[in-house]
Design an enzyme around this catalytic site. Structure first.
Site, PDB file in Angstrom:
ATOM      1  N   ALA A  36      18.607  10.888  74.826  1.00  0.00           N
ATOM      2  CA  ALA A  36      19.580  11.115  73.665  1.00  0.00           C
ATOM      3  C   ALA A  36      20.479  10.288  72.933  1.00  0.00           C
ATOM      4  O   ALA A  36      21.590   9.819  73.579  1.00  0.00           O
ATOM      5  CB  ALA A  36      20.122  12.678  74.197  1.00  0.00           C
ATOM      6  N   HIS A  37      20.482   9.994  71.804  1.00  0.00           N
ATOM      7  CA  HIS A  37      22.018   9.461  71.314  1.00  0.00           C
ATOM      8  C   HIS A  37      21.684   9.496  69.695  1.00  0.00           C
ATOM      9  O   HIS A  37      20.572  10.361  69.221  1.00  0.00           O
ATOM     10  CB  HIS A  37      21.469   8.168  71.141  1.00  0.00           C
ATOM     11  CG  HIS A  37      20.277   7.963  70.753  1.00  0.00           C
ATOM     12  ND1 HIS A  37      19.145   7.464  70.712  1.00  0.00           N
ATOM     13  CD2 HIS A  37      20.648   6.782  68.788  1.00  0.00           C
ATOM     14  CE1 HIS A  37      18.369   6.979  70.063  1.00  0.00           C
ATOM     15  NE2 HIS A  37      18.918   6.686  69.343  1.00  0.00           N
TER      16      HIS A  37
END
Lengths: 90, 148
Positions: free
Chosen positions: B65-66
């Site tokens: 996740a980013h």
């Protein structure tokens, strides 16, 4: 030769793809520049690319292109990368 | 090896997530707890997936996740969340996810070296199952190759 790795942000996942692609190219004895880009800049980033590496979600967004679009499922599987790059470049 | 900083407080073990949003938000909370991102960064990470699909599930069982560098990022850093029960992100091949990495990147320059560090760790296919089974933050840090 130019290879472009595409993801949503142009950092993170596409950067991982870039790093591992460079490692695989070296192993295969192939020379190419590998760029990471976000899907929004695909038209300019991939204008002169031979190969676009990406995940299944972006194939549609990439749209028509002269480059080979290669879908990578496991970004950390150098065997998968090697086989698909070899097929696209060979 | 130059992994982004991964302090103990950026690690959450055995989180109960109802769905992928919960799981991603847990990684955002860990980044915020460790001082790497503002609370709004979790929303940005969720929005990336809403906008572009579950492409962040970059290997079997693993989501990265980013979001983009921006005002919500305070410093480069990594968070790791292991899930009590795996959740589906909707990825055609790599579901279900049992480990979520939260990545905060302050600037694009120089982040390749840190990502290369991640590749070093995860190119070993045993890393994700080992992280999923880890019971302490110390163990997670050891598996990631950072001091204990």
């Amino acid at each position: 030769m130019k290879i472009v790795a595409i993801c949503g942000a142009g950092i993170g996942s596409s950067a991982i793809l870039k790093v591992n692609t460079e490692r695989v190219l070296e192993r295969l004895g192939l020379e190419a520049t590998v760029e990471a880009a976000d899907v929004a800049s695909i038209k300019t980033a991939a204008a002169d690319a031979q190969v676009i590496l990406t995940s299944p979600e972006f194939v549609e967004a990439i749209g028509p292109t002269f480059a080979d679009v290669v879908v990578i499922l496991n970004y950390f599987d150098q065997q998968e990368l090697a086989e698909k790059l070899d097929a696209a470049l060979g | 090896m130059t992994l982004p900083p991964l302090p103990e407080r950026a690690i959450s073990i055995g989180v109960r997530a109802r769905d992928w949003r919960d799981a991603v938000r847990a990684s955002g909370e860990a980044l915020t707890r460790a001082g790497f991102a503002r609370a709004s960064y979790a929303d940005e990470m969720v929005r990336m997936i809403e906008e572009h699909g579950p492409y962040v599930v970059i290997a079997p069982g693993l989501a990265l996740a980013h979001a983009r560098p921006g005002p919500a990022v305070l410093a480069d850093g990594l968070a790791i969340v292991t899930l009590a029960a795996p959740v589906e992100f909707g990825h055609p091949h790599n579901d279900p996810v049992s480990v979520v990495l939260g990545l905060a990147i302050a600037s694009v320059e120089g982040h390749l070296a840190q990502v290369a560090g991640l590749a070093n760790v995860f190119n070993d296919p045993s890393t994700v199952p080992a992280l999923a089974a880890a019971t302490t933050a110390d163990e997670v840090r050891r598996l990631m190759g950072v001091g204990s």
